[in-house]
Enzyme design. Structure first.
Site, PDB file in Angstrom:
ATOM      1  N   PHE A   1      -0.015   8.799   3.884  1.00  0.00           N
ATOM      2  CA  PHE A   1      -1.381   9.299   4.036  1.00  0.00           C
ATOM      3  C   PHE A   1      -2.017   8.494   5.498  1.00  0.00           C
ATOM      4  O   PHE A   1      -0.957   8.313   6.082  1.00  0.00           O
ATOM      5  CB  PHE A   1      -1.598   7.682   3.753  1.00  0.00           C
ATOM      6  N   ASP A   2      -2.809   8.583   6.448  1.00  0.00           N
ATOM      7  CA  ASP A   2      -3.260   8.985   7.451  1.00  0.00           C
ATOM      8  C   ASP A   2      -2.659   7.347   7.830  1.00  0.00           C
ATOM      9  O   ASP A   2      -2.203   6.997   8.952  1.00  0.00           O
ATOM     10  CB  ASP A   2      -4.708   8.431   7.981  1.00  0.00           C
TER      11      ASP A   2
ATOM     12  N   TYR B   1      -6.506 -23.935   0.378  1.00  0.00           N
ATOM     13  CA  TYR B   1      -6.252 -22.899   1.267  1.00  0.00           C
ATOM     14  C   TYR B   1      -4.677 -22.784   1.386  1.00  0.00           C
ATOM     15  O   TYR B   1      -4.057 -21.716   1.159  1.00  0.00           O
ATOM     16  CB  TYR B   1      -5.935 -23.170   2.428  1.00  0.00           C
TER      17      TYR B   1
ATOM     18  N   LYS C   1      -7.497   1.071  -4.566  1.00  0.00           N
ATOM     19  CA  LYS C   1      -7.372   1.908  -5.892  1.00  0.00           C
ATOM     20  C   LYS C   1      -7.470   1.267  -7.218  1.00  0.00           C
ATOM     21  O   LYS C   1      -7.999   1.385  -7.796  1.00  0.00           O
ATOM     22  CB  LYS C   1      -6.501   2.853  -5.134  1.00  0.00           C
TER      23      LYS C   1
HETATM   24  C1  LIG Z   1      -5.929   4.097   1.098  1.00  0.00           C
HETATM   25  C2  LIG Z   1      -4.513   4.045   1.738  1.00  0.00           C
HETATM   26  C3  LIG Z   1      -4.132   3.691   2.263  1.00  0.00           C
HETATM   27  C4  LIG Z   1      -4.289   2.407   3.044  1.00  0.00           C
HETATM   28  O1  LIG Z   1      -5.277   1.366   2.554  1.00  0.00           O
HETATM   29  P1  LIG Z   1      -6.139   0.991   2.543  1.00  0.00           P
HETATM   30  O2  LIG Z   1      -6.546  -0.273   1.798  1.00  0.00           O
HETATM   31  O3  LIG Z   1      -6.842   1.365   3.328  1.00  0.00           O
HETATM   32  O4  LIG Z   1      -5.966  -0.285   4.473  1.00  0.00           O
HETATM   33  C5  LIG Z   1      -2.117   3.389   1.835  1.00  0.00           C
HETATM   34  N1  LIG Z   1      -1.174   4.505   1.320  1.00  0.00           N
HETATM   35  C6  LIG Z   1      -2.182   5.698   0.447  1.00  0.00           C
HETATM   36  C7  LIG Z   1      -1.811   6.683  -0.290  1.00  0.00           C
HETATM   37  C8  LIG Z   1      -3.503   5.158   0.598  1.00  0.00           C
HETATM   38  O5  LIG Z   1      -4.337   6.400  -0.256  1.00  0.00           O
END
Ligand SMILES: *Cc1c(COP(=O)(O)O)cnc(C)c1O
Length: 494
Positions: free
Chosen positions: A155-156, A103, A289
């Protein structure tokens, strides 16, 4: 574009080292190839199902014409996202077996600290379960009612967390990005003159944070230059505004800098990454990513002296939302895979092959006269649905229409990066008009082969041939308030 390939023998622990030359530049002997081949071979396979056109028509209708409701087993090539869909290496899988699931104070945590501090050169690193968790922990510490955050492009999820914190997001990308047909390097850049204008207009006190998204995902995975990062940092410094990097694609961005920015050809990817991060105060990162893992994220603070109080608040908020700061919502095995992945993402041979995949797809579209955000970016090909369906207006979601057609055509799942994703104005509730109507073909890392790329190109070409017969787009029949594209129901307009 033809290239010449020389291949040295692979050593036991490193991928085959390719030396590639542009034939037009160097000439010389060697095997002419049309694309950069995979610098790996396949050890584990995952079978795919192929449905018929009629079966897919039925599946997408049952999914309310929203690709997020499709079952992955009904998808042949899944280009929904490059996030968490990557194939891990044998070294990462071996690391998984060494995960320390304690933990507190797990050895896997310290391995990740050593790796991430080495790559990014920051004083404090906080693991979190994914990128939006880092945003949730960090953004409210700088943003609130009446404040603004400015980015080259949000980003969204980042945009959503700015709004959830009570603030308002402003995009400030260079003009060139807004014209998909205009080929220019570093189309992801911040418009620095506009940035300074915006800061003066709103007053510096009201700008809680400036965020540089690398690569610029929403603009098509377009890279940002070192020069632009430096200039943005200087403006933030001048007005005493904190500067953060949204760093999901740190390695791909560094590869473009190495390839295209003056004076950077002899720097290693790691040197470039360290230089990029040296200009910012902090970063949030989705490790799903470029760190090539299936789950994970990081948050970093460069200067522990200057930001000691901030680090304490990050730890506290992490405990509230993610778990103790030494695991941050991740299992020990995830921390291990991430500690290895942050390095694998930096490999030049891998990056050349990865960007080569995008370039190959783009070259097939060029041959067919199909528009996309050009030149192609780092993690996908962003099809210009406005160009393919000029007769469908933004409020009928042309990019969503193209996504539905690609699924029907070949079982390809991609997603709308356009007005459907952008959603409604948080103040007026009106549908916003996006700068782009892209259907994003995001390419997972190390997952699909060259033959898959040809299927994708052929499907896009087929859909483009019947595009003029698709007269109308879609209407939304149900939507949630925030991040609606994940859950909304759509219907074709008769
Ligand atoms: C994917 C992404 C995020 C969010 O990350 P998650 O791991 O999906 O929560 C934020 N900013 C950018 C530029 C991204 O490509």
């Amino acid at each position: 574009m033809y290239m010449v390939l020389e291949c040295s023998m692979p050593t036991r622990h490193s991928a085959c080292r390719y030396v590639l030359y542009h034939k037009s530049l160097f000439g010389g002997d060697g095997m002419a190839i049309k694309y950069i081949p995979e610098p790996f071979r396949i050890k584990v396979v995952e079978p795919l199902k192929m449905l018929t056109f009629q079966e897919r028509e039925k599946k997408i209708a049952e999914a309310h014409n929203n690709v997020f409701y499709l079952r992955s087993e009904d998808v042949y090539i899944d280009l929904l996202t490059d996030s968490g869909t990557n194939a891990m290496s044998q070294f990462q899988w071996a690391g998984v077996m060494q995960g320390d699931e304690a933990y507190a104070g797990a050895s896997s945590y310290f391995k990740l600290m050593d790796a991430a501090k080495d790559v990014f050169n920051y004083d404090y690193i906080q693991p979190v379960h994914q990128g939006r968790a880092a945003e949730k922990v960090l953004l409210p510490l700088f943003l609130g009612e009446g404040k603004f955050a400015i980015s080259n492009m949000f980003f969204d999820t980042t945009r959503a967390h700015v709004i959830l914190a009570g603030a308002r997001p402003i995009d400030c990308v260079v003009e060139a990005a807004l014209d998909p047909a205009k080929r220019a390097p570093f189309k992801g850049n911040m418009d620095v003159e506009k940035l300074e204008r915006l800061i003066k207009e709103h007053t510096p006190e009201k700008i809680g944070l400036v965020v540089m998204t690398i690569t610029n995902n929403s603009a098509g995975g377009q890279p940002v230059s070192i020069q632009n990062i430096k200039e943005t940092a200087a403006i933030c410094g001048k007005y005493a505004i904190p500067f953060s990097i949204d760093a999901a694609r740190y390695a791909e961005n560094a590869y473009f800098i190495q390839r295209d920015e003056a004076g950077c050809q002899n720097k290693s990817i790691k040197e470039i990454v360290r230089e990029i991060f040296s200009y910012a105060d902090m970063f949030t990162m989705s490790a799903k990513k470029d760190a090539i893992v299936n789950m994970g994220g990081l948050l970093g603070v460069r200067d522990g002296q200057k930001y000691g109080g901030l680090i304490q608040e990050i730890k506290s908020r992490c405990i509230e939302f993610e778990g103790l700061y030494t695991y941050g919502g991740l299992a020990g095995r995830d921390l291990e895979a991430l500690a290895i992945g942050v390095y694998e993402g930096l490999d030049n041979n891998y990056l050349r092959y990865r960007v080569g995949q995008m370039e190959y797809l783009a070259s097939r579209l060029d041959d067919a006269g199909i528009a996309y955000q050009a030149p192609v970016g780092g993690h996908g090909v962003f099809l210009d649905a406005r160009a393919m369906f000029p007769h469908i207006p933004y409020y009928e979601y042309p990019a969503q229409a193209l996504c539905v057609e690609l699924y029907k055509e070949a079982g390809i799942r991609c997603c709308d990066i356009g007005s459907f994703m952008l959603g409604n104005d948080p103040d007026t509730g009106e549908q916003l008009k996006a700068d782009f109507e892209f259907s994003r073909l995001a390419i997972p890392r190390r997952v699909y082969t060259q033959a898959h790329l040809d299927v994708i190109a052929d499907a896009v070409i087929e859909v483009s041939k019947r595009a003029k017969n698709i007269k109308r787009g879609y209407k939304i029949t149900w939507e949630p308030q925030i991040l609606r594209h994940f859950q909304a129901h759509l219907e074709p307009i008769a």
